[in-house]
Design an enzyme around this catalytic site. Structure first.
Site, mmCIF file in Angstrom:
data_model
loop_
_atom_site.group_PDB
_atom_site.id
_atom_site.type_symbol
_atom_site.label_atom_id
_atom_site.label_comp_id
_atom_site.label_asym_id
_atom_site.label_seq_id
_atom_site.Cartn_x
_atom_site.Cartn_y
_atom_site.Cartn_z
ATOM 1 N N HIS A 124 0.671 -0.947 0.192
ATOM 2 C CA HIS A 124 -0.024 0.118 0.058
ATOM 3 C C HIS A 124 1.159 1.217 0.041
ATOM 4 C CE1 HIS A 124 -2.693 2.573 1.664
ATOM 5 N NE2 HIS A 124 -3.726 1.548 1.480
ATOM 6 N N ASP A 201 3.091 -4.251 8.354
ATOM 7 C CA ASP A 201 2.139 -3.878 7.952
ATOM 8 C C ASP A 201 0.399 -4.421 7.977
ATOM 9 O OD1 ASP A 201 -0.555 -3.047 6.990
ATOM 10 O OD2 ASP A 201 0.209 -1.576 5.165
ATOM 11 N N GLN A 204 -4.319 -5.091 6.916
ATOM 12 C CA GLN A 204 -5.437 -5.926 6.261
ATOM 13 C C GLN A 204 -5.310 -7.049 7.258
ATOM 14 O OE1 GLN A 204 -8.108 -5.734 3.943
ATOM 15 N NE2 GLN A 204 -6.988 -3.090 4.068
ATOM 16 N N LYS A 227 -9.911 -0.829 10.110
ATOM 17 C CA LYS A 227 -10.395 -2.652 9.256
ATOM 18 C C LYS A 227 -10.801 -3.347 10.612
ATOM 19 C CE LYS A 227 -7.526 -0.547 5.809
ATOM 20 N NZ LYS A 227 -7.790 -0.286 4.580
ATOM 21 N N CYS A 365 -4.234 2.399 -3.440
ATOM 22 C CA CYS A 365 -3.202 2.712 -3.282
ATOM 23 C C CYS A 365 -2.247 1.928 -2.866
ATOM 24 C CB CYS A 365 -3.973 2.928 -1.675
ATOM 25 S SG CYS A 365 -4.984 3.933 -1.372
#
Ligand code: PMP
Length: 406
Positions: A124, A201, A204, A227, A365
């Protein structure tokens, strides 16, 4: 959990029970943000109705209650990701700010000309641009792990990239565009073998996988509340205290100081050193309510349910004439990207919206990923714990109609 209990879980999310453009809402844009259960909405409302006060400072009852709820929320996050110490959990506005914190504090103080930062093609922008800014200012170089044809990272290429110049490896746990689940344990172990620092990261991942930062072995883990059925504007950076202790403060102001004078300032201990200004108290409390909600569910059942629903969605999409899946990773969580022959993704999304079906269109993104795939963007359906076969069937039926029409 059984299907009736799953239906009850879905009823916990009031936003799902609405009509959009004259059709029941089919919400399949969960990788962008998830809907919020009553428990989260109630926790935020309760805080503002009953406990609203600034934290840590005042000696009055409301401030005490706000501070206790705020710090208890930090403990909840620590338990959720199995962080060894709750003072290693730093509140941020989200994943983006968490990565920027590491880039600006650790990156700007540690990186030098010729040092290498390894990212991957499927990142991203939030895990690309902060490193580009740091690289420009420090002279560090960014190297990029390529993808194979399925949309999995090319691990052989990654292993070949590692060396004495590698200072940081920063990759997504799960791709927001293709749904690829990266083998983060293996990626981290290889980075550690050359002495590099690692950041994952997890934006998600947290809603789909049981995250254990100690088992992953990383140095930093970043994620966003929204999220994970929590509010927007709140997220987390978890970092190892050895690193966080050594890192200079990033943003400065109230809360993050120990003593201030014009001849010099000393800084607060962790985690406050990295939390300048009044924090998003309601956000932290709302996120803890979201985590409590998730942890109260039968998570194994939900993981199997989501996996089966993802497989059902992928199999159904493959039956739609003129539809091409974008990426077929070995392990997938949450997101499925696709393109329709003869229909521009934006037009496809608009036609679906007219039938109450919410999904995402565009580059997600992840422009470098789209470039590497030779496309401008995709349509993306992404699932959450409350989705069911009816949602997927509605999408598939609408896609069949579109494909017949064009
Ligand atoms: N990384 C990934 C993989 C994401 O999917 C997102 C959000 N789309 C981000 C980072 C940024 O998260 P936020 O906008 O909540 O800071």
């Amino acid at each position: 959990m059984n299907p009736q209990q799953h239906a009850q879980l879905r009823h916990q999310f009031p936003a799902l029970a609405q009509q959009v453009n004259g059709h029941p809402l089919i919400y399949l844009d969960n990788a962008a943000t998830t809907q919020k259960p009553h428990a989260v909405l109630d926790a935020i409302a309760h805080y503002y109705r009953a406990d609203n006060a600034n934290v840590h400072r005042a000696a009055h009852a409301l401030s005490g209650r706000a501070t206790r709820a705020f710090e208890a929320a930090r403990e909840t996050v620590a338990r959720f990701i199995n962080a060894p110490r709750s003072h290693e959990v730093i509140w941020t506005r989200g994943t983006t700010e968490a990565i920027n914190l590491v880039a600006q504090s650790w990156g700007m103080s540690e990186l030098k000309t010729g040092d290498e930062i390894i990212l991957s093609t499927l990142e991203h922008h939030a895990n690309i641009v902060p490193w580009q800014l740091v690289a420009q200012r420090t002279g560090a170089l960014i190297r990029v792990i390529p993808l194979d044809t399925r949309g999995d990272l090319d691990l052989a290429a990654y292993h070949a990239m590692l060396g004495p110049r590698t200072r940081l490896v920063s990759v997504a746990h799960v791709s927001n565009a293709l749904g690829t689940v990266n083998p983060v344990k293996e990626i981290v172990a290889a980075a550690k073998a050359v002495g590099a620092v690692t950041l994952i990261d997890g934006a998600q991942a947290v809603a789909h996988l049981e995250v254990d930062v100690q088992a992953i072995g990383c140095d930093f883990y970043a994620c966003s509340g929204h999220k994970l059925y929590g509010p927007t504007g709140i997220g987390v950076l978890w970092g190892r205290s050895e690193l966080l202790e050594r890192m200079p403060p990033w943003q400065a102001g109230g809360e993050m100081i120990d003593r201030v004078s014009f001849s010099g300032t000393t800084f607060n201990t962790l985690p406050f050193k990295f939390e300048a200004g009044t924090p998003h108290i309601a956000g932290a409390i709302g996120l803890a309510a979201a985590i409590d909600f998730v942890m109260a569910q039968d998570r194994e059942w939900l993981a199997q349910h989501e996996q089966a629903l993802t497989d059902y969605l992928v199999a159904g999409l493959q039956q739609v004439p003129g539809l091409r899946l974008v990426g077929e990773p070995g392990q997938r969580a949450g997101a499925v990207s696709f393109l329709l022959d003869d229909i521009h993704p934006q037009d496809g999304a608009t036609l679906l919206d007219m039938q109450g079906i919410a999904l995402r269109v565009g580059h997600h993104c992840a422009m470098p990923l789209m470039e590497s795939l030779g496309i401008g963007g995709t349509l993306r359906a992404s699932l959450a714990c409350y989705n069911n076969r009816d949602d997927v069937d509605a999408l598939l039926a609408a896609l069949h109609t579109l494909s017949d029409f064009f």
